[in-house]
Design an enzyme around this catalytic site. Structure first.
Site, PDB file in Angstrom:
ATOM      1  CB  ILE A 156     107.445 -52.963   0.552  1.00 55.51           C
ATOM      2  CG1 ILE A 156     108.708 -52.969  -0.135  1.00 55.51           C
ATOM      3  CG2 ILE A 156     107.388 -54.326   1.502  1.00 55.51           C
ATOM      4  CD1 ILE A 156     109.849 -52.456   0.855  1.00 55.51           C
ATOM      5  CG  ASP A 176     100.088 -44.580   2.648  1.00 54.18           C
ATOM      6  OD1 ASP A 176     100.189 -43.548   2.501  1.00 54.18           O
ATOM      7  OD2 ASP A 176     100.905 -45.464   2.026  1.00 54.18           O
ATOM      8  CB  ALA A 244     109.399 -50.346   8.141  1.00 54.49           C
ATOM      9  NE  ARG A 245     115.456 -47.846   6.781  1.00 54.31           N
ATOM     10  CZ  ARG A 245     115.570 -48.550   5.711  1.00 54.31           C
ATOM     11  NH1 ARG A 245     115.151 -49.856   6.044  1.00 54.31           N
ATOM     12  NH2 ARG A 245     116.003 -48.221   4.540  1.00 54.31           N
ATOM     13  CD  GLU A 274     118.805 -52.428  10.924  1.00 58.82           C
ATOM     14  OE1 GLU A 274     119.247 -52.152   9.984  1.00 58.82           O
ATOM     15  OE2 GLU A 274     117.610 -52.781  10.995  1.00 58.82           O
ATOM     16  CG  HIS A 295     118.038 -53.909   7.108  1.00 61.19           C
ATOM     17  ND1 HIS A 295     117.556 -52.701   7.826  1.00 61.19           N
ATOM     18  CD2 HIS A 295     117.654 -53.884   5.946  1.00 61.19           C
ATOM     19  CE1 HIS A 295     116.940 -51.990   6.975  1.00 61.19           C
ATOM     20  NE2 HIS A 295     117.076 -52.390   5.728  1.00 61.19           N
ATOM     21  CB  ILE A 296     118.166 -60.580   5.535  1.00 64.35           C
ATOM     22  CG1 ILE A 296     117.089 -61.252   6.147  1.00 64.35           C
ATOM     23  CG2 ILE A 296     119.304 -60.798   6.333  1.00 64.35           C
ATOM     24  CD1 ILE A 296     117.202 -62.652   6.356  1.00 64.35           C
ATOM     25  N   GLY A 297     115.563 -58.110   4.529  1.00 66.04           N
ATOM     26  CA  GLY A 297     114.560 -58.154   3.674  1.00 66.04           C
ATOM     27  C   GLY A 297     114.913 -58.160   2.089  1.00 66.04           C
TER      28      GLY A 297
HETATM   29  P1  NAD Z   1     107.545 -46.527  -0.943  1.00 67.70           P
HETATM   30  O1  NAD Z   1     107.912 -45.403  -0.979  1.00 67.70           O
HETATM   31  O2  NAD Z   1     106.892 -47.415  -2.062  1.00 67.70           O
HETATM   32  O3  NAD Z   1     106.185 -46.654   0.178  1.00 67.70           O
HETATM   33  C1  NAD Z   1     106.110 -45.932   1.228  1.00 67.70           C
HETATM   34  C2  NAD Z   1     104.808 -45.637   1.677  1.00 67.70           C
HETATM   35  O4  NAD Z   1     104.621 -45.106   2.893  1.00 67.70           O
HETATM   36  C3  NAD Z   1     104.201 -44.836   0.830  1.00 67.70           C
HETATM   37  O5  NAD Z   1     102.983 -45.186   0.172  1.00 67.70           O
HETATM   38  C4  NAD Z   1     103.727 -43.397   1.540  1.00 67.70           C
HETATM   39  O6  NAD Z   1     102.712 -42.823   1.227  1.00 67.70           O
HETATM   40  C5  NAD Z   1     103.684 -44.285   2.779  1.00 67.70           C
HETATM   41  N1  NAD Z   1     103.965 -43.117   3.908  1.00 67.70           N
HETATM   42  C6  NAD Z   1     104.598 -42.072   4.249  1.00 67.70           C
HETATM   43  N2  NAD Z   1     104.647 -41.489   5.426  1.00 67.70           N
HETATM   44  C7  NAD Z   1     103.472 -42.283   5.969  1.00 67.70           C
HETATM   45  C8  NAD Z   1     102.711 -41.994   7.453  1.00 67.70           C
HETATM   46  N3  NAD Z   1     103.109 -41.079   7.981  1.00 67.70           N
HETATM   47  N4  NAD Z   1     102.004 -42.896   7.482  1.00 67.70           N
HETATM   48  C9  NAD Z   1     101.471 -43.814   6.957  1.00 67.70           C
HETATM   49  N5  NAD Z   1     102.152 -44.319   5.751  1.00 67.70           N
HETATM   50  C10 NAD Z   1     103.009 -43.213   5.373  1.00 67.70           C
HETATM   51  O7  NAD Z   1     108.626 -47.470  -0.176  1.00 67.70           O
HETATM   52  P2  NAD Z   1     108.542 -49.074  -0.089  1.00 67.70           P
HETATM   53  O8  NAD Z   1     109.562 -49.292  -1.128  1.00 67.70           O
HETATM   54  O9  NAD Z   1     107.496 -49.760  -0.019  1.00 67.70           O
HETATM   55  O10 NAD Z   1     109.594 -49.320   1.239  1.00 67.70           O
HETATM   56  C11 NAD Z   1     108.984 -49.349   2.346  1.00 67.70           C
HETATM   57  C12 NAD Z   1     109.782 -49.159   3.486  1.00 67.70           C
HETATM   58  O11 NAD Z   1     110.436 -50.212   3.697  1.00 67.70           O
HETATM   59  C13 NAD Z   1     111.279 -48.199   3.228  1.00 67.70           C
HETATM   60  O12 NAD Z   1     110.927 -46.932   3.332  1.00 67.70           O
HETATM   61  C14 NAD Z   1     112.234 -48.915   3.873  1.00 67.70           C
HETATM   62  O13 NAD Z   1     112.347 -48.155   5.189  1.00 67.70           O
HETATM   63  C15 NAD Z   1     111.968 -50.387   4.120  1.00 67.70           C
HETATM   64  N6  NAD Z   1     112.673 -51.343   3.412  1.00 67.70           N
HETATM   65  C16 NAD Z   1     113.347 -52.350   4.067  1.00 67.70           C
HETATM   66  C17 NAD Z   1     114.156 -53.287   3.678  1.00 67.70           C
HETATM   67  C18 NAD Z   1     114.680 -54.418   4.335  1.00 67.70           C
HETATM   68  O14 NAD Z   1     115.630 -55.006   3.688  1.00 67.70           O
HETATM   69  N7  NAD Z   1     113.932 -54.633   5.253  1.00 67.70           N
HETATM   70  C19 NAD Z   1     114.327 -53.100   2.286  1.00 67.70           C
HETATM   71  C20 NAD Z   1     113.673 -51.965   1.520  1.00 67.70           C
HETATM   72  C21 NAD Z   1     112.995 -51.049   2.187  1.00 67.70           C
END
Ligand code: NAD
Length: 321
Positions: A156, A176, A244-245, A274, A295-297
């Site tokens: 993302i 990251d 994110a979360r 949520e 949480h509509i991402g």
């Molecule tokens: P991803 O696994 O591709 O990317 C996550 C990144 O976070 C990785 O590059 C990882 O190296 C990095 N990371 C891990 N620990 C870290 C730290 N301590 N500091 C900095 N970076 C760190 O995941 P993604 O598909 O990009 O999704 C990211 C997050 O988005 C998910 O974990 C989820 O929480 C959230 N998400 C939200 C929605 C929504 O509806 N809002 C939908 C999907 C995902």
């Protein structure tokens, strides 16, 4: 006559859109709910597609010898008897990263709407106020040429980075520390080195950025990664976007930052509790320059189709070896 190439028998346990069936039928003998022999999926499938469908140990006991793959629509596999499935030599594949575009677009939407204070101005007009174009809050910031901070450069974060660089020529600070080599290379290929600044400490980006967008999982190392110290170090015009979360941003600190104007605005699609409700977040939700979403991402019409296509593509690759 030339032999007809074998099309693996794939059973989808959930309904597929006509366009998806058409796509999948190029490669597979595809059976979907409602087809006459659909109930024979356990015995006859060479691959099964599941979404929220349950596959329990009893199902697995009936698996025919031809079943090789289970393709999961989405990521979570809690409803699958994974151990039993794998013990039969069947490989489970998920579709990680397919939501990236939808979530990145939402992060961008929150950023743009807050940069120009659109929701608050619209609310004022609805309430009957006359809002002059020079009114307090009506003069926003442009995003072109601005500096963005991305925490988490995975699917993302990277997709957002691509949008920000393409649309705004953005300079990007990336934090990251555990970025995979593959993603690191993708980032390096995306931006000239003058536009991408990787920092080893998240604090180092705070004074420089106009927008902070969070894209990390909620784990030990990311809980509260944005707290009072980080928010205090930001520009007073800065926007924080959290898709994110909830636990990644310290919500009490965020409220304080907004009230005391350390930052200007926040777009929040991820709350610790949520869906967000005034019972839990009366003050945060009520801030004029906060936009709250439940949480509509990933909630786009396209995601369902794109994900089903991704399942089919994974199966195609898997059968091709
Ligand atoms: P991803 O696994 O591709 O990317 C996550 C990144 O976070 C990785 O590059 C990882 O190296 C990095 N990371 C891990 N620990 C870290 C730290 N301590 N500091 C900095 N970076 C760190 O995941 P993604 O598909 O990009 O999704 C990211 C997050 O988005 C998910 O974990 C989820 O929480 C959230 N998400 C939200 C929605 C929504 O509806 N809002 C939908 C999907 C995902």
């Amino acid at each position: 006559p030339a032999a007809v190439p074998h099309k693996p028998r794939v059973f989808s346990l959930y309904p597929l859109e006509p366009s998806v069936i058409e796509y999948g039928s190029q490669f597979f003998d595809l059976t979907v709910p409602g087809d006459p022999d659909w109930k024979n999926w356990r015995e006859e499938a060479e691959a099964v597609m599941v979404r929220s469908n349950v596959i329990d140990a009893d199902d697995v006991a009936k698996f025919g010898p031809g079943l090789k793959f289970v393709g999961k629509h989405g990521v979570g596999i809690d409803q699958l008897a994974a151990k039993e499935i794998r013990s039969k030599g069947v490989i489970i594949m998920n579709t990680a990263g397919v939501n990236a575009t939808a979530v990145a677009e939402l992060a961008l939407a929150l950023t743009m709407t807050l940069a120009r204070n659109i929701p608050a101005i619209d609310r004022r007009i609805r309430s009957g106020a006359t809002v002059d174009k020079n009114a307090e809050g009506a003069v926003g910031i442009q995003l072109t040429g601005r500096t963005f901070g991305i925490v988490g450069g995975g699917n993302i974060g990277y997709t957002l980075g691509k949008m920000l660089y393409g649309a705004f020529g953005a300079q990007i600070y990336l934090y990251d520390p555990v970025l995979s080599p593959t993603m690191a290379q993708k980032w390096a290929d995306l931006l000239p080195s003058s536009k991408l600044i990787r920092v080893d400490n998240v604090d180092d980006m705070m004074p420089h950025i106009d927008v902070l967008s969070l894209h990390v999982p909620l784990i030990e190392s990311t809980r509260g990664i944005i707290g009072e110290k980080q928010l205090k170090a930001m520009k007073p015009t800065a926007i924080v976007v959290n898709t994110a979360r909830g636990g990644v941003v310290d919500e009490a600190a965020l409220l304080k930052a907004l009230k005391e104007k350390w930052i200007s605005a926040a777009g929040i699609d991820a709350y610790a509790i949520e869906p967000p409700h005034v019972d839990n977040y009366s003050e945060l939700i009520a801030q004029e320059r906060v936009v709250s979403l439940p949480h509509i991402g990933a909630a786009s019409l396209d995601v369902i189709r794109i994900t089903a296509i991704a399942v089919l593509d994974h199966l195609k690759d898997a059968f091709a070896g």
